[in-house]
Motif scaffolding. Structure first.
Motif, PDB file in Angstrom:
ATOM      1  N   LYS A 166       0.840  -1.197   0.000  1.00 53.08           N
ATOM      2  CA  LYS A 166       0.000   0.000   0.000  1.00 53.08           C
ATOM      3  C   LYS A 166       0.882   1.257   0.000  1.00 53.08           C
ATOM      4  O   LYS A 166       1.897   1.308   0.673  1.00 53.08           O
ATOM      5  CB  LYS A 166      -0.890  -0.030   1.243  1.00 53.08           C
ATOM      6  N   LYS A 167       0.471   2.257  -0.761  1.00 53.36           N
ATOM      7  CA  LYS A 167       1.212   3.513  -0.831  1.00 53.36           C
ATOM      8  C   LYS A 167       0.965   4.334   0.432  1.00 53.36           C
ATOM      9  O   LYS A 167      -0.141   4.353   0.966  1.00 53.36           O
ATOM     10  CB  LYS A 167       0.762   4.303  -2.060  1.00 53.36           C
ATOM     11  N   LEU A 168       2.019   5.004   0.904  1.00 57.58           N
ATOM     12  CA  LEU A 168       1.894   5.851   2.093  1.00 57.58           C
ATOM     13  C   LEU A 168       1.144   7.133   1.763  1.00 57.58           C
ATOM     14  O   LEU A 168       1.424   7.785   0.761  1.00 57.58           O
ATOM     15  CB  LEU A 168       3.270   6.255   2.613  1.00 57.58           C
ATOM     16  N   SER A 169       0.224   7.494   2.625  1.00 57.08           N
ATOM     17  CA  SER A 169      -0.428   8.795   2.502  1.00 57.08           C
ATOM     18  C   SER A 169       0.519   9.843   3.090  1.00 57.08           C
ATOM     19  O   SER A 169       1.520   9.506   3.730  1.00 57.08           O
ATOM     20  CB  SER A 169      -1.755   8.800   3.260  1.00 57.08           C
ATOM     21  N   GLU A 170       0.206  11.107   2.889  1.00 54.52           N
ATOM     22  CA  GLU A 170       1.028  12.181   3.467  1.00 54.52           C
ATOM     23  C   GLU A 170       1.069  12.069   4.986  1.00 54.52           C
ATOM     24  O   GLU A 170       2.105  12.266   5.606  1.00 54.52           O
ATOM     25  CB  GLU A 170       0.486  13.554   3.053  1.00 54.52           C
ATOM     26  N   LYS A 171      -0.065  11.749   5.586  1.00 54.26           N
ATOM     27  CA  LYS A 171      -0.124  11.630   7.043  1.00 54.26           C
ATOM     28  C   LYS A 171       0.663  10.414   7.530  1.00 54.26           C
ATOM     29  O   LYS A 171       1.331  10.476   8.551  1.00 54.26           O
ATOM     30  CB  LYS A 171      -1.570  11.572   7.529  1.00 54.26           C
ATOM     31  N   ASP A 172       0.579   9.297   6.790  1.00 50.55           N
ATOM     32  CA  ASP A 172       1.366   8.113   7.145  1.00 50.55           C
ATOM     33  C   ASP A 172       2.857   8.443   7.101  1.00 50.55           C
ATOM     34  O   ASP A 172       3.621   8.062   7.989  1.00 50.55           O
ATOM     35  CB  ASP A 172       1.090   6.952   6.187  1.00 50.55           C
ATOM     36  N   ASP A 173       3.258   9.163   6.053  1.00 46.52           N
ATOM     37  CA  ASP A 173       4.664   9.552   5.894  1.00 46.52           C
ATOM     38  C   ASP A 173       5.115  10.435   7.055  1.00 46.52           C
ATOM     39  O   ASP A 173       6.182  10.227   7.637  1.00 46.52           O
ATOM     40  CB  ASP A 173       4.839  10.280   4.557  1.00 46.52           C
ATOM     41  N   GLU A 174       4.295  11.418   7.403  1.00 53.07           N
ATOM     42  CA  GLU A 174       4.612  12.316   8.515  1.00 53.07           C
ATOM     43  C   GLU A 174       4.702  11.536   9.834  1.00 53.07           C
ATOM     44  O   GLU A 174       5.616  11.750  10.630  1.00 53.07           O
ATOM     45  CB  GLU A 174       3.540  13.406   8.619  1.00 53.07           C
ATOM     46  N   PHE A 175       3.788  10.610  10.054  1.00 48.60           N
ATOM     47  CA  PHE A 175       3.767   9.757  11.239  1.00 48.60           C
ATOM     48  C   PHE A 175       5.081   8.985  11.366  1.00 48.60           C
ATOM     49  O   PHE A 175       5.724   8.993  12.419  1.00 48.60           O
ATOM     50  CB  PHE A 175       2.568   8.807  11.137  1.00 48.60           C
ATOM     51  N   CYS A 176       5.497   8.347  10.282  1.00 52.73           N
ATOM     52  CA  CYS A 176       6.732   7.556  10.297  1.00 52.73           C
ATOM     53  C   CYS A 176       7.964   8.430  10.554  1.00 52.73           C
ATOM     54  O   CYS A 176       8.845   8.055  11.329  1.00 52.73           O
ATOM     55  CB  CYS A 176       6.885   6.799   8.980  1.00 52.73           C
ATOM     56  N   LYS A 177       8.015   9.578   9.905  1.00 55.62           N
ATOM     57  CA  LYS A 177       9.163  10.472  10.082  1.00 55.62           C
ATOM     58  C   LYS A 177       9.245  11.003  11.504  1.00 55.62           C
ATOM     59  O   LYS A 177      10.335  11.148  12.056  1.00 55.62           O
ATOM     60  CB  LYS A 177       9.107  11.617   9.068  1.00 55.62           C
ATOM     61  N   ARG A 194       0.752  -1.711  13.298  1.00 55.30           N
ATOM     62  CA  ARG A 194       0.571  -3.078  12.790  1.00 55.30           C
ATOM     63  C   ARG A 194       0.437  -3.122  11.271  1.00 55.30           C
ATOM     64  O   ARG A 194       0.502  -4.199  10.680  1.00 55.30           O
ATOM     65  CB  ARG A 194      -0.649  -3.729  13.438  1.00 55.30           C
ATOM     66  N   GLU A 195       0.262  -1.970  10.633  1.00 54.81           N
ATOM     67  CA  GLU A 195       0.081  -1.950   9.183  1.00 54.81           C
ATOM     68  C   GLU A 195       1.418  -2.241   8.485  1.00 54.81           C
ATOM     69  O   GLU A 195       2.423  -1.605   8.787  1.00 54.81           O
ATOM     70  CB  GLU A 195      -0.478  -0.601   8.731  1.00 54.81           C
ATOM     71  N   PRO A 196       1.425  -3.205   7.552  1.00 55.50           N
ATOM     72  CA  PRO A 196       2.680  -3.607   6.894  1.00 55.50           C
ATOM     73  C   PRO A 196       3.410  -2.462   6.197  1.00 55.50           C
ATOM     74  O   PRO A 196       4.640  -2.376   6.268  1.00 55.50           O
ATOM     75  CB  PRO A 196       2.247  -4.669   5.881  1.00 55.50           C
ATOM     76  N   HIS A 197       2.685  -1.563   5.533  1.00 53.98           N
ATOM     77  CA  HIS A 197       3.358  -0.469   4.829  1.00 53.98           C
ATOM     78  C   HIS A 197       3.996   0.513   5.811  1.00 53.98           C
ATOM     79  O   HIS A 197       5.027   1.113   5.509  1.00 53.98           O
ATOM     80  CB  HIS A 197       2.420   0.226   3.837  1.00 53.98           C
ATOM     81  N   ILE A 198       3.422   0.667   6.993  1.00 52.63           N
ATOM     82  CA  ILE A 198       4.012   1.528   8.036  1.00 52.63           C
ATOM     83  C   ILE A 198       5.280   0.864   8.567  1.00 52.63           C
ATOM     84  O   ILE A 198       6.327   1.517   8.707  1.00 52.63           O
ATOM     85  CB  ILE A 198       3.007   1.782   9.176  1.00 52.63           C
ATOM     86  N   GLN A 199       5.211  -0.432   8.860  1.00 52.08           N
ATOM     87  CA  GLN A 199       6.383  -1.160   9.350  1.00 52.08           C
ATOM     88  C   GLN A 199       7.533  -1.091   8.348  1.00 52.08           C
ATOM     89  O   GLN A 199       8.686  -0.870   8.726  1.00 52.08           O
ATOM     90  CB  GLN A 199       6.026  -2.618   9.641  1.00 52.08           C
ATOM     91  N   GLU A 200       7.216  -1.253   7.072  1.00 49.13           N
ATOM     92  CA  GLU A 200       8.241  -1.199   6.032  1.00 49.13           C
ATOM     93  C   GLU A 200       8.869   0.189   5.947  1.00 49.13           C
ATOM     94  O   GLU A 200      10.089   0.324   5.821  1.00 49.13           O
ATOM     95  CB  GLU A 200       7.636  -1.593   4.670  1.00 49.13           C
ATOM     96  N   GLU A 201       8.052   1.236   6.021  1.00 44.98           N
ATOM     97  CA  GLU A 201       8.583   2.605   5.959  1.00 44.98           C
ATOM     98  C   GLU A 201       9.448   2.916   7.178  1.00 44.98           C
ATOM     99  O   GLU A 201      10.489   3.558   7.059  1.00 44.98           O
ATOM    100  CB  GLU A 201       7.441   3.621   5.838  1.00 44.98           C
ATOM    101  N   LEU A 202       9.049   2.453   8.345  1.00 40.15           N
ATOM    102  CA  LEU A 202       9.866   2.659   9.553  1.00 40.15           C
ATOM    103  C   LEU A 202      11.222   1.971   9.400  1.00 40.15           C
ATOM    104  O   LEU A 202      12.264   2.546   9.738  1.00 40.15           O
ATOM    105  CB  LEU A 202       9.135   2.148  10.797  1.00 40.15           C
ATOM    106  N   ARG A 203      11.228   0.745   8.876  1.00 44.16           N
ATOM    107  CA  ARG A 203      12.501   0.036   8.635  1.00 44.16           C
ATOM    108  C   ARG A 203      13.366   0.807   7.642  1.00 44.16           C
ATOM    109  O   ARG A 203      14.574   0.960   7.831  1.00 44.16           O
ATOM    110  CB  ARG A 203      12.238  -1.380   8.105  1.00 44.16           C
TER     111      ARG A 203
END
Length: 153
Positions: free
Chosen positions: A2-13, A47-56
């Motif tokens: 799944k593609k990261l949304s702007e908010k997902d990206d900001e959350f990870c950063k 728990r979302e796979p795309h969030i875990q991948e972006e954090l890694r």
């Protein structure tokens, strides 16, 4: 994936670059209104796979850039605040100024997520009232004197 949304990206950063806790980052990005919602939302996001991948990916990027770890930065700030290290002025080291110490504390609070939005208690006791309520009638030294402070005064 799944593609990261702007908010997902900001959350990870915020989690990786600014060392926010997931709950604090979720509270800032999505503003859920209360701690329970922030906690549940952060848990769900983590728990979302795309969030875990972006954090890694972001953590690996930081490691490759030879950046100081959050732990290293916080240790340095703690040493500065405690006066264990000084500010290098070229010829000699001087003790940190009050402003430098307060700035270091502010940065550490931000890194630890201690400045995250929290639920407001409108109409409740002030922080000072709450502290004195917990202390009760214990004697307190005020300004170095042995003056006793109680609720009666």
């Amino acid at each position: 994936m799944k593609k990261l949304s702007e908010k997902d990206d900001e959350f990870c950063k915020m989690i990786v670059w600014e060392n926010f806790s997931p709950k604090a980052a979720y509270a800032v990005v999505w503003n859920p209104g209360d701690d329970a919602s922030a906690s549940a939302g952060a848990s769900r996001k983590m728990r979302e796979p795309h969030i875990q991948e972006e954090l890694r990916r972001l953590r690996a990027e930081l490691d490759e850039a030879d950046a100081m770890s959050a732990k290293e930065k916080r240790r340095y700030l703690a040493k500065l605040v405690r006066g264990e290290i000084g500010v290098d002025l070229g010829l000699f080291e001087s003790a940190p100024t009050v402003q430098e110490v307060m700035t270091a504390i502010k940065i550490d609070n931000e890194m630890a997520g201690h400045n995250a939005p929290s639920e407001l208690n409108v109409g409740g006791p002030s922080l000072v009232d709450a502290i004195f309520g917990l202390l009760g009638d214990q004697g307190l030294k005020v300004g170095g004197s042995s003056e006793k402070v109680t609720d009666d005064e």
